[in-house]
Motif scaffolding. Structure first.
Motif, short mmCIF file in Angstrom:
data_model
loop_
_atom_site.label_atom_id
_atom_site.label_comp_id
_atom_site.label_asym_id
_atom_site.label_seq_id
_atom_site.Cartn_x
_atom_site.Cartn_y
_atom_site.Cartn_z
N ARG A 1 27.86 -16.28 25.14
CA ARG A 1 26.62 -16.43 24.36
C ARG A 1 26.58 -15.46 23.18
O ARG A 1 26.27 -15.85 22.05
CB ARG A 1 25.39 -16.23 25.25
N ILE A 2 26.93 -14.21 23.42
CA ILE A 2 26.93 -13.23 22.32
C ILE A 2 27.98 -13.61 21.28
O ILE A 2 27.74 -13.53 20.08
CB ILE A 2 27.14 -11.79 22.85
N ALA A 3 29.14 -14.07 21.74
CA ALA A 3 30.19 -14.51 20.81
C ALA A 3 29.69 -15.65 19.94
O ALA A 3 30.00 -15.72 18.74
CB ALA A 3 31.45 -14.93 21.57
N GLN A 4 28.90 -16.56 20.50
CA GLN A 4 28.35 -17.67 19.73
C GLN A 4 27.40 -17.17 18.64
O GLN A 4 27.41 -17.68 17.51
CB GLN A 4 27.63 -18.66 20.65
N TYR A 5 26.58 -16.17 18.98
CA TYR A 5 25.67 -15.62 17.98
C TYR A 5 26.45 -14.86 16.90
O TYR A 5 26.16 -14.98 15.72
CB TYR A 5 24.62 -14.72 18.64
N GLU A 6 27.45 -14.10 17.31
CA GLU A 6 28.23 -13.33 16.34
C GLU A 6 29.04 -14.22 15.41
O GLU A 6 29.22 -13.90 14.24
CB GLU A 6 29.15 -12.34 17.07
N SER A 7 29.52 -15.34 15.90
CA SER A 7 30.32 -16.24 15.08
C SER A 7 29.45 -17.16 14.20
O SER A 7 29.96 -17.83 13.31
CB SER A 7 31.22 -17.10 15.95
N GLY A 8 28.16 -17.21 14.49
CA GLY A 8 27.26 -18.05 13.71
C GLY A 8 27.15 -19.48 14.22
O GLY A 8 26.48 -20.29 13.58
N THR A 9 27.77 -19.79 15.36
CA THR A 9 27.63 -21.15 15.89
C THR A 9 26.25 -21.36 16.50
O THR A 9 25.81 -22.50 16.62
CB THR A 9 28.72 -21.47 16.94
N ARG A 10 25.60 -20.27 16.87
CA ARG A 10 24.21 -20.32 17.33
C ARG A 10 23.42 -19.25 16.61
O ARG A 10 23.99 -18.22 16.22
CB ARG A 10 24.11 -20.07 18.84
N THR A 11 22.14 -19.48 16.43
CA THR A 11 21.25 -18.50 15.80
C THR A 11 20.16 -18.13 16.80
O THR A 11 19.48 -19.01 17.31
CB THR A 11 20.61 -19.08 14.53
N PRO A 12 20.00 -16.83 17.08
CA PRO A 12 18.99 -16.44 18.05
C PRO A 12 17.57 -16.68 17.52
O PRO A 12 17.30 -16.48 16.34
CB PRO A 12 19.25 -14.95 18.27
N LYS A 13 16.70 -17.11 18.42
CA LYS A 13 15.28 -17.25 18.08
C LYS A 13 14.67 -15.85 17.99
O LYS A 13 15.28 -14.86 18.35
CB LYS A 13 14.59 -18.09 19.13
N ALA A 14 13.45 -15.78 17.51
CA ALA A 14 12.79 -14.51 17.25
C ALA A 14 12.71 -13.63 18.49
O ALA A 14 12.94 -12.41 18.41
CB ALA A 14 11.39 -14.74 16.68
N ASP A 15 12.40 -14.22 19.67
CA ASP A 15 12.29 -13.40 20.87
C ASP A 15 13.64 -12.81 21.28
O ASP A 15 13.73 -11.65 21.71
CB ASP A 15 11.65 -14.18 22.03
N LEU A 16 14.71 -13.57 21.15
CA LEU A 16 16.04 -13.04 21.46
C LEU A 16 16.47 -12.01 20.42
O LEU A 16 17.07 -10.99 20.77
CB LEU A 16 17.07 -14.16 21.57
N THR A 17 16.15 -12.25 19.16
CA THR A 17 16.46 -11.27 18.12
C THR A 17 15.77 -9.95 18.44
O THR A 17 16.38 -8.87 18.33
CB THR A 17 16.03 -11.77 16.72
N ALA A 18 14.52 -10.01 18.87
CA ALA A 18 13.79 -8.80 19.24
C ALA A 18 14.45 -8.10 20.43
O ALA A 18 14.58 -6.87 20.45
CB ALA A 18 12.33 -9.13 19.55
N ALA A 19 14.89 -8.88 21.43
CA ALA A 19 15.54 -8.30 22.61
C ALA A 19 16.88 -7.66 22.22
O ALA A 19 17.21 -6.56 22.69
CB ALA A 19 15.74 -9.37 23.68
N LEU A 20 17.66 -8.34 21.39
CA LEU A 20 18.93 -7.78 20.93
C LEU A 20 18.70 -6.48 20.16
O LEU A 20 19.39 -5.48 20.37
CB LEU A 20 19.68 -8.79 20.06
N ALA A 21 17.72 -6.51 19.27
CA ALA A 21 17.40 -5.32 18.48
C ALA A 21 17.00 -4.17 19.39
O ALA A 21 17.43 -3.02 19.18
CB ALA A 21 16.29 -5.63 17.49
#
Length: 173
Positions: A35-55
């Motif tokens: 899942r993190i690899a998908q976000y880092e590669s740009g194949t998926r974009t995290p929604k606001a709540d996940l962006t907040a959790a990652l931050a």
């Protein structure tokens, strides 16, 4: 710069693996790294709540991860912070005035940025001197590098060749 690039950069800065970060934000162990690899590669974009959790797990503001809106002061600041991380942009002071400068410690990045900023400065000087119109200046900026006439886009010789030339010139002294 895309949010995935920022996640990747900050995760590495914090010394975290993809699996560790994924599990820290609540993904199952089996899929956390994917899942993190998908976000880092740009194949998926995290929604606001996940962006907040990652931050939160990366100990940064969500604005430091998200693609900043440079129309806001905070968004502009986070863009400048990202440029510091990725391109060696530094804030400093010269003669009592704040300035932005390039860090020379990463020579390749410095040389690339210097070439591009010098081309920009050249066009801005032509505008200020009345040599080109505002429309011509804007056309140069918005079509960059297509209309860059500085011809600075050349291949740099290898380090081996450079070292050889330096040694050869020393012998001629």
């Amino acid at each position: 710069m895309a949010i995935g690039e920022r996640i990747h950069f900050l995760r590495n800065l914090r010394g975290m693996t993809q699996k560790f970060l994924g599990m820290a934000v609540g993904f199952p162990e089996k899929t956390a790294d994917v899942r993190i690899a998908q976000y880092e590669s740009g194949t998926r974009t995290p929604k606001a709540d996940l962006t907040a959790a990652l931050a939160n797990k990366l100990d940064v503001s969500p604005k430091a991860l998200d693609i900043p809106e440079i129309d806001s002061d905070i968004g502009l600041m986070h863009t400048l912070f990202a440029l510091e991380d990725l391109r060696g942009l530094r804030v400093g002071e010269i003669d009592g005035e704040l300035c932005l400068r390039l860090d020379k410690s990463n020579r390749k990045v410095y040389d690339d940025m210097l070439r591009m900023l010098s081309a920009w400065q050249e066009q801005a000087a032509k505008l200020d001197a009345g040599e080109i119109t505002k429309e011509e200046y804007d056309q140069w900026r918005y079509r960059y590098p297509e209309f860059d006439t500085t011809q600075r886009w050349v291949k740099v010789p290898s380090q081996e060749l450079s070292d050889y030339l330096v040694e050869a010139l020393k012998d001629k002294k």
